[in-house]
Design a protein around this motif. Structure first.
Motif, PDB file in Angstrom:
ATOM      1  N   PHE A 146       1.012  -1.405  -0.001  1.00  0.00           N
ATOM      2  CA  PHE A 146       0.239  -0.505  -0.235  1.00  0.00           C
ATOM      3  C   PHE A 146       0.884   1.042  -0.100  1.00  0.00           C
ATOM      4  O   PHE A 146       0.619   2.443   0.026  1.00  0.00           O
ATOM      5  N   ASP A 155      -6.521  -7.691   8.524  1.00  0.00           N
ATOM      6  CA  ASP A 155      -8.016  -6.895   9.027  1.00  0.00           C
ATOM      7  C   ASP A 155      -6.408  -6.841  10.105  1.00  0.00           C
ATOM      8  O   ASP A 155      -7.014  -5.203  10.979  1.00  0.00           O
ATOM      9  N   ALA A 192      -5.612  -3.807   8.922  1.00  0.00           N
ATOM     10  CA  ALA A 192      -6.798  -2.427   9.025  1.00  0.00           C
ATOM     11  C   ALA A 192      -6.322  -1.264   9.094  1.00  0.00           C
ATOM     12  O   ALA A 192      -6.293  -0.407   7.974  1.00  0.00           O
ATOM     13  N   MET A 221      -5.300   1.491   6.599  1.00  0.00           N
ATOM     14  CA  MET A 221      -5.527   2.840   6.406  1.00  0.00           C
ATOM     15  C   MET A 221      -5.025   4.305   6.791  1.00  0.00           C
ATOM     16  O   MET A 221      -5.676   5.563   5.632  1.00  0.00           O
ATOM     17  N   SER A 226      -6.266   2.708  -3.293  1.00  0.00           N
ATOM     18  CA  SER A 226      -5.937   1.708  -2.449  1.00  0.00           C
ATOM     19  C   SER A 226      -8.045   1.661  -1.547  1.00  0.00           C
ATOM     20  O   SER A 226      -7.696   0.152  -1.229  1.00  0.00           O
ATOM     21  N   TYR A 274      -9.682  -2.369  -1.076  1.00  0.00           N
ATOM     22  CA  TYR A 274     -10.023  -2.347  -0.403  1.00  0.00           C
ATOM     23  C   TYR A 274     -11.648  -2.954  -0.374  1.00  0.00           C
ATOM     24  O   TYR A 274     -11.599  -3.402   0.272  1.00  0.00           O
ATOM     25  N   THR A 325     -13.466  -5.926   1.147  1.00  0.00           N
ATOM     26  CA  THR A 325     -14.369  -6.505   1.579  1.00  0.00           C
ATOM     27  C   THR A 325     -15.893  -6.843   1.589  1.00  0.00           C
ATOM     28  O   THR A 325     -16.826  -7.540   2.148  1.00  0.00           O
ATOM     29  N   ARG A 328     -14.632  -6.626   9.782  1.00  0.00           N
ATOM     30  CA  ARG A 328     -13.505  -5.833   9.100  1.00  0.00           C
ATOM     31  C   ARG A 328     -13.415  -4.744  11.090  1.00  0.00           C
ATOM     32  O   ARG A 328     -14.656  -4.686  11.754  1.00  0.00           O
ATOM     33  N   VAL A 369     -16.821   0.312   0.960  1.00  0.00           N
ATOM     34  CA  VAL A 369     -16.337  -0.190   2.081  1.00  0.00           C
ATOM     35  C   VAL A 369     -17.423   0.091   3.024  1.00  0.00           C
ATOM     36  O   VAL A 369     -18.663  -0.906   3.953  1.00  0.00           O
TER      37      VAL A 369
END
Length: 380
Positions: free
Chosen positions: A74, A106, A109, A113, A128, A132, A136, A143, A169
């Motif tokens: 990422f 996760d 995660a 983010m 990204s 993501y 999901t 999550r 998301v």
């Protein structure tokens, strides 16, 4: 002499352009080879994870090396694109195992983010969030809760793509309250988000649709016009039990589009409280916009009662084609006795005869088409 200098200058420019083109092709080829190499590397990693799961094994928690691997993925848009391609390829081969294979992300995660939010380049944020949001689809139940808060930061990003994928998301991992908050934020800040995309996204929400629909209807007056239409269309597809809360939209100071969309809801989910209002829209059509009367004529197909049939028969002579057409369509949908058909066909009103005949023909043809709606789709 000066002319020869111009020739030399022209030759020099051509040589430079050729050299630039060759250099660009070399760079582009090297970048593509690097991307293919990255994609193959990420595919190998994901495939190993999926094969372990397919053979009955279990995946251990992320170690430091794996955490660094995902953080590195990422770190820029090119790596994200390569991982997204690998993810898509492997998920097609292992649709069940990929859920657990990417579920281990996760643990990273929140870090990811936070890192994505710090990207200065909009492209990196977009890629990204897109990746993501895709993941999901497989691991939405697991999550971390705080991941939702990061999405609200992306909702106010100048890039419409960031907003779109942040909403994707939220559709997957958010609650009804989260979606309500997101829609109100977009509307209050007048941020562009296409109403059709919003409607389809709300329909894909994985939580309680009744709760979400009631929250949105509660604050309906605070929404912008486009968002109001999207919410009503969403309710028409996913909220069959909230009719009593929508009756006020027919009588209140709302736009023609809002009233027409609400009428379509009551055509699909009729309730007694709405019947008299809909009849009034058609009976006293001079007081309302013709679009409202036309859609009301169509909505009355859900109320197959004698007084409705008589009203629809009278409106077969209406000067507006859409009102006549929808009245005839509703009559055909409700059903006419042979004597009633003969009465209209033998009547001196040519408009009434022709529009009923037209809808009877359309209805007959629709019966021969598998899956066709009778009598052939919405006009208004």
């Amino acid at each position: 002499m000066s002319f020869s200098y111009l020739i030399y200058l022209y030759i020099l420019i051509c040589v430079c352009l050729i050299a630039f083109e060759i250099g660009w092709l070399i760079y582009y080829g090297a970048r593509e080879r690097l991307q293919r190499k990255r994609t193959a590397q990420y595919e190998e990693y994901l495939r190993q994870q999926c094969e372990t799961l397919a053979s009955g094994g279990e995946l251990p928690p992320l170690d430091n090396r794996q955490k660094l691997f995902f953080r590195n993925v990422f770190s820029n848009s090119h790596k994200i694109i390569a991982f997204a391609c690998a993810f898509q390829n492997v998920s097609n081969e292992y649709p069940d195992e990929i859920r657990s294979a990417v579920g281990i992300v996760d643990e990273e995660a929140l870090y990811i983010m936070k890192h994505v939010q710090g990207h200065t380049k909009s492209a990196s944020k977009v890629y990204s969030l897109k990746l993501y949001a895709d993941m999901t689809a497989y691991t939405w139940r697991n999550r971390p809760g705080r991941i939702v808060e990061y999405q609200f930061a992306f909702l106010t990003d100048p890039s419409v793509y960031c907003r779109t994928y942040a909403m994707d998301v939220l559709y997957a991992v958010g609650t009804a309250n989260d979606l309500h908050r997101a829609v109100m934020l977009l509307s209050n800040k007048n941020l562009f988000y296409h109403p059709k995309v919003l409607m389809e996204g709300l329909m894909s929400f994985r939580g309680d649709h009744r709760v979400l629909s009631l929250l949105l209807i509660r604050d309906f007056d605070s929404l912008s016009e486009d968002y109001r239409i999207a919410v009503l269309e969403y309710c028409r597809h996913r909220a069959p039990l909230i009719g009593p809360f929508l009756v006020d939209f027919l009588t209140g100071e709302y736009s023609v589009d809002v009233k027409c969309t609400t009428l379509r809801y009551f055509r699909k989910y009729p309730i007694p409280e709405a019947k008299e209002i809909i009849i009034d829209f058609l009976e006293n059509d001079s007081k309302y916009a013709w679009e409202i009367s036309a859609v009301a004529a169509k909505a009355l197909s859900a109320y197959p009662e004698p007084d409705v049939k008589e009203l629809l028969k009278r409106k077969l002579s209406h000067p507006n084609w859409y009102v006549r057409r929808n009245s005839a369509e509703s009559l055909v949908a409700i059903g006419l006795f042979v004597s009633e058909k003969a009465e209209i066909m033998n009547h001196s009103d040519r408009f009434a005869r022709e529009i009923l005949e037209y809808n009877l023909v359309v209805a007959e043809k629709s019966k021969m088409r598998v899956g066709a709606d009778l009598p052939g789709g919405d006009v208004l």
